[in-house]
Motif scaffolding. Structure first.
Motif, PDB file in Angstrom:
ATOM      1  N   PHE A  66    -108.226   2.096 -11.941  1.00  0.00           N
ATOM      2  CA  PHE A  66    -108.056   3.549 -11.968  1.00  0.00           C
ATOM      3  C   PHE A  66    -106.733   3.970 -12.594  1.00  0.00           C
ATOM      4  O   PHE A  66    -106.545   5.141 -12.918  1.00  0.00           O
ATOM      5  CB  PHE A  66    -108.134   4.120 -10.552  1.00  0.00           C
ATOM      6  N   SER A  67    -105.806   3.037 -12.766  1.00  0.00           N
ATOM      7  CA  SER A  67    -104.456   3.403 -13.192  1.00  0.00           C
ATOM      8  C   SER A  67    -104.434   4.049 -14.568  1.00  0.00           C
ATOM      9  O   SER A  67    -103.839   5.115 -14.759  1.00  0.00           O
ATOM     10  CB  SER A  67    -103.545   2.173 -13.172  1.00  0.00           C
ATOM     11  N   ALA A  68    -105.076   3.429 -15.555  1.00  0.00           N
ATOM     12  CA  ALA A  68    -104.971   3.920 -16.937  1.00  0.00           C
ATOM     13  C   ALA A  68    -105.530   5.332 -17.108  1.00  0.00           C
ATOM     14  O   ALA A  68    -104.831   6.214 -17.636  1.00  0.00           O
ATOM     15  CB  ALA A  68    -105.649   2.941 -17.891  1.00  0.00           C
ATOM     16  N   PRO A  69    -106.771   5.620 -16.683  1.00  0.00           N
ATOM     17  CA  PRO A  69    -107.264   6.994 -16.887  1.00  0.00           C
ATOM     18  C   PRO A  69    -106.499   8.033 -16.076  1.00  0.00           C
ATOM     19  O   PRO A  69    -106.291   9.161 -16.543  1.00  0.00           O
ATOM     20  CB  PRO A  69    -108.736   6.912 -16.464  1.00  0.00           C
ATOM     21  N   ALA A  70    -106.075   7.678 -14.866  1.00  0.00           N
ATOM     22  CA  ALA A  70    -105.314   8.633 -14.057  1.00  0.00           C
ATOM     23  C   ALA A  70    -103.962   8.919 -14.690  1.00  0.00           C
ATOM     24  O   ALA A  70    -103.489  10.063 -14.709  1.00  0.00           O
ATOM     25  CB  ALA A  70    -105.153   8.112 -12.641  1.00  0.00           C
ATOM     26  N   THR A  71    -103.310   7.876 -15.215  1.00  0.00           N
ATOM     27  CA  THR A  71    -102.009   8.057 -15.859  1.00  0.00           C
ATOM     28  C   THR A  71    -102.131   8.933 -17.086  1.00  0.00           C
ATOM     29  O   THR A  71    -101.327   9.850 -17.305  1.00  0.00           O
ATOM     30  CB  THR A  71    -101.414   6.695 -16.247  1.00  0.00           C
ATOM     31  N   GLN A  72    -103.132   8.672 -17.916  1.00  0.00           N
ATOM     32  CA  GLN A  72    -103.315   9.468 -19.126  1.00  0.00           C
ATOM     33  C   GLN A  72    -103.530  10.933 -18.788  1.00  0.00           C
ATOM     34  O   GLN A  72    -102.932  11.826 -19.402  1.00  0.00           O
ATOM     35  CB  GLN A  72    -104.495   8.932 -19.931  1.00  0.00           C
TER      36      GLN A  72
ATOM     37  N   ASN B   4     -91.221  -2.521  -2.848  1.00  0.00           N
ATOM     38  CA  ASN B   4     -90.464  -1.314  -3.156  1.00  0.00           C
ATOM     39  C   ASN B   4     -90.875  -0.801  -4.538  1.00  0.00           C
ATOM     40  O   ASN B   4     -91.215  -1.582  -5.435  1.00  0.00           O
ATOM     41  CB  ASN B   4     -88.969  -1.624  -3.130  1.00  0.00           C
ATOM     42  N   LEU B   5     -90.862   0.506  -4.702  1.00  0.00           N
ATOM     43  CA  LEU B   5     -91.325   1.117  -5.941  1.00  0.00           C
ATOM     44  C   LEU B   5     -90.661   0.499  -7.170  1.00  0.00           C
ATOM     45  O   LEU B   5     -91.322   0.181  -8.165  1.00  0.00           O
ATOM     46  CB  LEU B   5     -91.058   2.623  -5.894  1.00  0.00           C
ATOM     47  N   ARG B   6     -89.371   0.307  -7.120  1.00  0.00           N
ATOM     48  CA  ARG B   6     -88.674  -0.221  -8.287  1.00  0.00           C
ATOM     49  C   ARG B   6     -89.027  -1.681  -8.552  1.00  0.00           C
ATOM     50  O   ARG B   6     -89.045  -2.129  -9.695  1.00  0.00           O
ATOM     51  CB  ARG B   6     -87.163  -0.033  -8.114  1.00  0.00           C
ATOM     52  N   ALA B   7     -89.309  -2.426  -7.492  1.00  0.00           N
ATOM     53  CA  ALA B   7     -89.770  -3.802  -7.676  1.00  0.00           C
ATOM     54  C   ALA B   7     -91.151  -3.832  -8.312  1.00  0.00           C
ATOM     55  O   ALA B   7     -91.434  -4.664  -9.186  1.00  0.00           O
ATOM     56  CB  ALA B   7     -89.793  -4.535  -6.333  1.00  0.00           C
ATOM     57  N   LEU B   8     -92.016  -2.911  -7.910  1.00  0.00           N
ATOM     58  CA  LEU B   8     -93.363  -2.875  -8.469  1.00  0.00           C
ATOM     59  C   LEU B   8     -93.343  -2.561  -9.957  1.00  0.00           C
ATOM     60  O   LEU B   8     -94.155  -3.083 -10.721  1.00  0.00           O
ATOM     61  CB  LEU B   8     -94.208  -1.830  -7.742  1.00  0.00           C
ATOM     62  N   THR B   9     -92.437  -1.691 -10.393  1.00  0.00           N
ATOM     63  CA  THR B   9     -92.399  -1.328 -11.806  1.00  0.00           C
ATOM     64  C   THR B   9     -91.979  -2.498 -12.687  1.00  0.00           C
ATOM     65  O   THR B   9     -92.204  -2.465 -13.897  1.00  0.00           O
ATOM     66  CB  THR B   9     -91.447  -0.145 -12.052  1.00  0.00           C
ATOM     67  N   ARG B  10     -91.377  -3.527 -12.089  1.00  0.00           N
ATOM     68  CA  ARG B  10     -90.979  -4.697 -12.879  1.00  0.00           C
ATOM     69  C   ARG B  10     -92.095  -5.732 -12.982  1.00  0.00           C
ATOM     70  O   ARG B  10     -91.937  -6.747 -13.648  1.00  0.00           O
ATOM     71  CB  ARG B  10     -89.719  -5.329 -12.267  1.00  0.00           C
ATOM     72  N   ARG B  11     -93.208  -5.500 -12.296  1.00  0.00           N
ATOM     73  CA  ARG B  11     -94.340  -6.414 -12.374  1.00  0.00           C
ATOM     74  C   ARG B  11     -95.296  -5.982 -13.479  1.00  0.00           C
ATOM     75  O   ARG B  11     -95.222  -4.876 -13.979  1.00  0.00           O
ATOM     76  CB  ARG B  11     -95.083  -6.451 -11.033  1.00  0.00           C
ATOM     77  N   SER B  12     -96.202  -6.866 -13.811  1.00  0.00           N
ATOM     78  CA  SER B  12     -97.130  -6.576 -14.902  1.00  0.00           C
ATOM     79  C   SER B  12     -98.319  -5.739 -14.457  1.00  0.00           C
ATOM     80  O   SER B  12     -98.844  -4.940 -15.226  1.00  0.00           O
ATOM     81  CB  SER B  12     -97.632  -7.880 -15.524  1.00  0.00           C
ATOM     82  N   GLY B  13     -98.785  -5.899 -13.220  1.00  0.00           N
ATOM     83  CA  GLY B  13     -99.956  -5.164 -12.753  1.00  0.00           C
ATOM     84  C   GLY B  13     -99.601  -3.786 -12.238  1.00  0.00           C
ATOM     85  O   GLY B  13     -98.429  -3.420 -12.105  1.00  0.00           O
ATOM     86  N   SER B  14    -100.647  -3.014 -11.920  1.00  0.00           N
ATOM     87  CA  SER B  14    -100.435  -1.656 -11.411  1.00  0.00           C
ATOM     88  C   SER B  14    -100.708  -1.529  -9.922  1.00  0.00           C
ATOM     89  O   SER B  14    -100.233  -0.587  -9.296  1.00  0.00           O
ATOM     90  CB  SER B  14    -101.341  -0.671 -12.166  1.00  0.00           C
TER      91      SER B  14
ATOM     92  N   ARG C  26    -100.658  -0.048  -2.896  1.00  0.00           N
ATOM     93  CA  ARG C  26     -99.979   0.879  -3.797  1.00  0.00           C
ATOM     94  C   ARG C  26    -100.541   0.737  -5.210  1.00  0.00           C
ATOM     95  O   ARG C  26    -100.799  -0.373  -5.677  1.00  0.00           O
ATOM     96  CB  ARG C  26     -98.468   0.605  -3.825  1.00  0.00           C
ATOM     97  N   LEU C  27    -100.708   1.871  -5.861  1.00  0.00           N
ATOM     98  CA  LEU C  27    -101.207   1.898  -7.228  1.00  0.00           C
ATOM     99  C   LEU C  27    -100.255   2.727  -8.085  1.00  0.00           C
ATOM    100  O   LEU C  27    -100.090   3.930  -7.860  1.00  0.00           O
ATOM    101  CB  LEU C  27    -102.611   2.507  -7.281  1.00  0.00           C
ATOM    102  N   LEU C  28     -99.619   2.084  -9.055  1.00  0.00           N
ATOM    103  CA  LEU C  28     -98.735   2.782  -9.972  1.00  0.00           C
ATOM    104  C   LEU C  28     -99.543   3.476 -11.056  1.00  0.00           C
ATOM    105  O   LEU C  28    -100.496   2.915 -11.600  1.00  0.00           O
ATOM    106  CB  LEU C  28     -97.769   1.798 -10.642  1.00  0.00           C
ATOM    107  N   LEU C  29     -99.152   4.697 -11.392  1.00  0.00           N
ATOM    108  CA  LEU C  29     -99.680   5.374 -12.568  1.00  0.00           C
ATOM    109  C   LEU C  29     -98.658   5.155 -13.670  1.00  0.00           C
ATOM    110  O   LEU C  29     -97.639   5.839 -13.753  1.00  0.00           O
ATOM    111  CB  LEU C  29     -99.894   6.862 -12.284  1.00  0.00           C
ATOM    112  N   ARG C  30     -98.925   4.165 -14.491  1.00  0.00           N
ATOM    113  CA  ARG C  30     -97.916   3.715 -15.446  1.00  0.00           C
ATOM    114  C   ARG C  30     -98.516   3.599 -16.837  1.00  0.00           C
ATOM    115  O   ARG C  30     -99.705   3.368 -17.022  1.00  0.00           O
ATOM    116  CB  ARG C  30     -97.348   2.364 -15.018  1.00  0.00           C
TER     117      ARG C  30
END
Length: 403
Positions: free
Chosen positions: A183-189, A106-116, A148-152
């Motif tokens: 891809f997370s860091a450049p896409a998020t920025q 779940n999205l909220r569970a993913l945000t509590r993890r360290s990876g993206s 799933r890939l978080l942009l965080r």
């Protein structure tokens, strides 16, 4: 219901099976950053399209979507859905995501993890049939797995990429997860910057709230013309017609139903014209229900109050909490000595923080930093009570506390 794959891996490079080296991951991230820098003042949808094209060139998918999120609420605020899930499963998807908030990925569970990046089959240790998301969303649409890939950035999540493969395609691998993560860091920025670079047009736009009302089947019972205007400006792209309203609204309705009567649920979205709007939802009995009251969910859409978004905008620059404090004082026109006194730090420390703020904001001076965007949109309300980390104004600050 099943759906045929729309963007098959056969048309893209086959995903690698060997674990990519750090150098290979860095090269992919640099390639994406270069492509994103190539466009002048890209909008959010442009960023998502460029990032998706680059990502899918390395990690193939049959079905994919890219979603913008309100970092304060994690509710959808737009995105690209042309190659995404069929509309029929979306109400159930939002129930799982925002109402039940269930499932290991779940999205909220993913945000509590360290990876993206996260792969559903790996999170479930191969027991996909035990996942309600797999049973109710993936399997009915003819899909086998989801990445799933978080942009965080830090503890804030600004977007989400969802990549799915059908049973006839090669399974996702650990290499795919590692590649996606790069891809997370450049896409998020780039996404954060796009929210800042979109200019605010001060021309003739509505300044009133629009109103919608929905029954429990998400049928529209009331819809004003102003609400239609704001809905049409939400940055979502789809193929085909027949959608009664954006998925942004579907997510908000699901969250409001979970919150229950009397509770208000909010999210904020940047429109295609560069205006921020606030979407607020709440539930109450229908006025014509008589002795057998039934509930309606009301949604208002209105231009966001400048003070609502100041902290979000500062955070979009990637500022640390201390850098954000210094920036807010600078935006209020306070001198280095004043800032140092208010924060009880040395003046040289203030200057060091300012150099970092200017570097992240891409400016060279206080004058540039307090330029057009903040003067027109955010400066007037920064003198109000301190801001919460999700951009709302507080009214419980201790006496004498300076913003």
């Amino acid at each position: 219901m099943t759906t045929a794959p729309r963007s098959g891996p056969s048309s893209r490079p086959r995903s690698r099976t060997a674990q990519p080296t750090p150098a290979a991951r860095a090269a992919l991230a640099d390639d994406l950053a270069r492509r994103l820098r190539g466009a002048e003042r890209p909008g959010a949808l442009d960023v998502l399209r460029t990032a998706a094209d680059t990502l899918l060139g390395a990690v193939a998918a049959d079905v994919w979507c890219a979603v913008m999120l309100d970092p304060a609420t994690l509710l959808d605020t737009g995105g690209r859905h042309e190659e995404g899930f069929p509309q029929a499963v979306m109400p159930r998807l939002f129930e799982i995501e925002h109402t039940e908030q269930t499932g290991v990925d779940n999205l909220r569970a993913l945000t509590r993890r360290s990876g993206s990046a996260s792969l559903l089959s790996r999170s479930m240790d191969g027991r996909l049939d035990e996942s309600v998301y797999y049973r109710d969303i993936l399997r009915p649409t003819g899909l086998a797995d989801e990445l799933r890939l978080l942009l965080r950035h830090g503890n804030r999540t600004w977007g989400l990429f969802v990549l799915c493969r059908a049973p006839g395609s090669a399974p996702f691998t650990t290499a795919d997860v590692a590649l996606a993560d790069s891809f997370s860091a450049p896409a998020t920025q780039a996404l954060r910057r796009s929210l800042l670079l979109s200019g605010i047009d001060l021309g003739d736009v509505p300044d009133a709230a629009g109103l919608l009302a929905f029954d429990d089947d998400q049928g529209i019972r009331l819809r004003t013309a102003t609400a239609e205007h704001w809905l049409a400006l939400i940055q979502e792209s789809h193929t085909g017609a027949g959608r009664p309203y954006p998925f942004t609204l579907t997510a908000l309705l699901s969250k409001a139903r979970a919150a229950g009567p009397g509770a208000h649920v909010q999210s904020r979205a940047l429109t295609s014209t560069g205006h921020w709007i606030t979407l607020s939802a709440w539930r109450e009995p229908a006025p014509d229900a008589g002795d057998s009251p039934h509930m309606l969910t009301y949604v208002s859409l209105a231009p966001s109050h400048p003070g609502e978004l100041a902290a979000i905008v500062l955070d979009a620059y990637g500022l640390t909490p201390r850098e954000r404090e210094v920036a807010q004082h600078v935006l209020l026109g306070r001198s280095t000595a004043d800032v140092a006194g208010a924060l009880r730090i040395a003046e040289y420390t203030v200057q060091d923080h300012l150099r970092k703020v200017f570097d992240k904001a891409g400016v060279r001076s206080r004058r540039e930093f307090t330029g057009d965007l903040f003067q027109r949109c955010y400066l007037p309300r920064l003198a109000a009570p301190p801001l919460t980390t999700d951009g709302r104004m507080r009214n419980d600050a201790p006496a004498g506390h300076e913003g």
